[in-house]
Design an enzyme around this catalytic site. Sequence first.
Site, PDB file in Angstrom:
ATOM      1  N   LYS A  14       0.819  -1.218   0.000  1.00 28.77           N
ATOM      2  CA  LYS A  14       0.000   0.000   0.000  1.00 28.77           C
ATOM      3  C   LYS A  14       0.848   1.262   0.000  1.00 28.77           C
ATOM      4  O   LYS A  14       0.473   2.243  -0.646  1.00 28.77           O
ATOM      5  CB  LYS A  14      -1.069   0.001   1.092  1.00 28.77           C
ATOM      6  CG  LYS A  14      -0.582   0.002   2.498  1.00 28.77           C
ATOM      7  CD  LYS A  14      -1.737  -0.185   3.468  1.00 28.77           C
ATOM      8  CE  LYS A  14      -1.228  -0.526   4.844  1.00 28.77           C
ATOM      9  NZ  LYS A  14      -0.248   0.392   5.438  1.00 28.77           N
ATOM     10  N   ARG A  89      -7.570   2.319  11.056  1.00 29.33           N
ATOM     11  CA  ARG A  89      -7.352   0.875  11.177  1.00 29.33           C
ATOM     12  C   ARG A  89      -8.344   0.240  12.133  1.00 29.33           C
ATOM     13  O   ARG A  89      -8.374  -0.990  12.256  1.00 29.33           O
ATOM     14  CB  ARG A  89      -5.949   0.607  11.734  1.00 29.33           C
ATOM     15  CG  ARG A  89      -4.869   0.420  10.686  1.00 29.33           C
ATOM     16  CD  ARG A  89      -3.540   0.476  11.415  1.00 29.33           C
ATOM     17  NE  ARG A  89      -2.500  -0.336  10.864  1.00 29.33           N
ATOM     18  CZ  ARG A  89      -1.544   0.122  10.041  1.00 29.33           C
ATOM     19  NH1 ARG A  89      -1.557   1.352   9.607  1.00 29.33           N
ATOM     20  NH2 ARG A  89      -0.582  -0.675   9.645  1.00 29.33           N
ATOM     21  N   ARG A 128      11.257  -8.533   2.735  1.00 33.12           N
ATOM     22  CA  ARG A 128      11.483  -7.103   2.973  1.00 33.12           C
ATOM     23  C   ARG A 128      12.357  -6.894   4.207  1.00 33.12           C
ATOM     24  O   ARG A 128      13.181  -5.977   4.244  1.00 33.12           O
ATOM     25  CB  ARG A 128      10.131  -6.384   3.161  1.00 33.12           C
ATOM     26  CG  ARG A 128      10.276  -4.887   3.350  1.00 33.12           C
ATOM     27  CD  ARG A 128       8.925  -4.184   3.316  1.00 33.12           C
ATOM     28  NE  ARG A 128       8.272  -4.188   4.623  1.00 33.12           N
ATOM     29  CZ  ARG A 128       7.080  -3.663   4.854  1.00 33.12           C
ATOM     30  NH1 ARG A 128       6.385  -3.115   3.881  1.00 33.12           N
ATOM     31  NH2 ARG A 128       6.547  -3.696   6.064  1.00 33.12           N
ATOM     32  N   ARG A 134      13.538  -3.401   8.964  1.00 31.67           N
ATOM     33  CA  ARG A 134      12.456  -2.849   9.798  1.00 31.67           C
ATOM     34  C   ARG A 134      12.272  -3.714  11.027  1.00 31.67           C
ATOM     35  O   ARG A 134      12.179  -4.935  10.927  1.00 31.67           O
ATOM     36  CB  ARG A 134      11.143  -2.797   8.996  1.00 31.67           C
ATOM     37  CG  ARG A 134      10.768  -1.391   8.587  1.00 31.67           C
ATOM     38  CD  ARG A 134       9.509  -1.387   7.760  1.00 31.67           C
ATOM     39  NE  ARG A 134       8.305  -1.678   8.531  1.00 31.67           N
ATOM     40  CZ  ARG A 134       7.082  -1.310   8.147  1.00 31.67           C
ATOM     41  NH1 ARG A 134       6.917  -0.638   7.020  1.00 31.67           N
ATOM     42  NH2 ARG A 134       6.042  -1.610   8.866  1.00 31.67           N
ATOM     43  N   ARG A 145       0.581  -8.754  13.300  1.00 31.37           N
ATOM     44  CA  ARG A 145       0.038  -7.608  12.546  1.00 31.37           C
ATOM     45  C   ARG A 145      -1.063  -8.066  11.593  1.00 31.37           C
ATOM     46  O   ARG A 145      -2.068  -7.380  11.412  1.00 31.37           O
ATOM     47  CB  ARG A 145       1.164  -6.895  11.798  1.00 31.37           C
ATOM     48  CG  ARG A 145       2.056  -6.079  12.750  1.00 31.37           C
ATOM     49  CD  ARG A 145       3.413  -5.748  12.181  1.00 31.37           C
ATOM     50  NE  ARG A 145       3.356  -4.934  10.989  1.00 31.37           N
ATOM     51  CZ  ARG A 145       4.246  -4.994   9.996  1.00 31.37           C
ATOM     52  NH1 ARG A 145       5.252  -5.842  10.043  1.00 31.37           N
ATOM     53  NH2 ARG A 145       4.127  -4.199   8.967  1.00 31.37           N
TER      54      ARG A 145
HETATM   55  P1  AMP Z   1       2.426   0.672   8.511  1.00 28.80           P
HETATM   56  O1  AMP Z   1       3.661   1.270   7.945  1.00 28.80           O
HETATM   57  O2  AMP Z   1       1.176   1.296   7.974  1.00 28.80           O
HETATM   58  O3  AMP Z   1       2.404  -0.834   8.408  1.00 28.80           O
HETATM   59  O4  AMP Z   1       2.439   1.015  10.089  1.00 28.80           O
HETATM   60  C1  AMP Z   1       3.495   0.559  10.919  1.00 28.80           C
HETATM   61  C2  AMP Z   1       3.048   0.553  12.377  1.00 28.80           C
HETATM   62  O5  AMP Z   1       2.691   1.879  12.785  1.00 28.80           O
HETATM   63  C3  AMP Z   1       1.837  -0.307  12.699  1.00 28.80           C
HETATM   64  O6  AMP Z   1       2.160  -1.669  12.874  1.00 28.80           O
HETATM   65  C4  AMP Z   1       1.353   0.351  13.985  1.00 28.80           C
HETATM   66  O7  AMP Z   1       2.169   0.000  15.083  1.00 28.80           O
HETATM   67  C5  AMP Z   1       1.603   1.834  13.695  1.00 28.80           C
HETATM   68  N1  AMP Z   1       0.409   2.447  13.046  1.00 28.80           N
HETATM   69  C6  AMP Z   1       0.333   2.955  11.792  1.00 28.80           C
HETATM   70  N2  AMP Z   1      -0.894   3.437  11.547  1.00 28.80           N
HETATM   71  C7  AMP Z   1      -1.625   3.228  12.673  1.00 28.80           C
HETATM   72  C8  AMP Z   1      -2.975   3.477  13.036  1.00 28.80           C
HETATM   73  N3  AMP Z   1      -3.847   4.021  12.189  1.00 28.80           N
HETATM   74  N4  AMP Z   1      -3.363   3.138  14.286  1.00 28.80           N
HETATM   75  C9  AMP Z   1      -2.510   2.588  15.168  1.00 28.80           C
HETATM   76  N5  AMP Z   1      -1.226   2.294  14.887  1.00 28.80           N
HETATM   77  C10 AMP Z   1      -0.789   2.608  13.647  1.00 28.80           C
END
Ligand code: AMP
Length: 192
Positions: A14, A89, A128, A134, A145
């Site tokens: 995404k 989310r 990745r 990461r 996740r």
């Molecule tokens: P992402 O890069 O979108 O996969 O986000 C990485 C991490 O950031 C997630 O696993 C959460 O720990 C945190 N995170 C990102 N967006 C949100 C959200 N909308 N609500 C809560 N935690 C978030």
Amino acid sequence: MTRMLIIGPPGSGKGTQADRISERLGVVAISTGDIFRANVKGETPLGVEAKKYMDAGDFVPDSVTNKMVRDRLSEDDVESGFLLDGYPRTTAQVDYLDEILAKGEQKLDVVLQLTADDEELVHRLLGRAKDTGRSDDNEAVIRHRLDLYHEQTEAVVAKYAERGILTQVDGIGAIDEVTDRVMEAIKAAQAA
Ligand code: AMP
């Protein structure tokens, strides 16, 4: 003018697709994950708080996340539209976003969901992890996740489906192919 969301499980690409959509539609892409990671890197108080949750693959609490999104959506560059990546989310975050948008007399035009099979995602994310290092890309955290996505974020998708603004795109395939599908789907959704 487009206001849209991109939703997808971890590893669905995404972020990559969000950057491409943002470029093609001329709207700013806002990734909550990227904002958190920048804060972690900068060792800001927000970053220190968020890191605990991110490393465990948990959601950062709404009390932190919602305010951060509200502040970001009050900046000038979102006036010509935006693409939110990774928010909302949870259904509570959907309600919060509804309030922000209602205050500005704004509404979402399109919610795009990228779909992919869990085992394919685990495989991609483990790949990745080798490239990016990461800290939330190890198998136990990846599976957690994904579980959270199924338990919480699919309910978000269902809400937008009920509202008739959801469009789904198969996220498996070459990056360019997926982008073509995504752009077609957005065009079709905007014409509907
Ligand atoms: P992402 O890069 O979108 O996969 O986000 C990485 C991490 O950031 C997630 O696993 C959460 O720990 C945190 N995170 C990102 N967006 C949100 C959200 N909308 N609500 C809560 N935690 C978030």
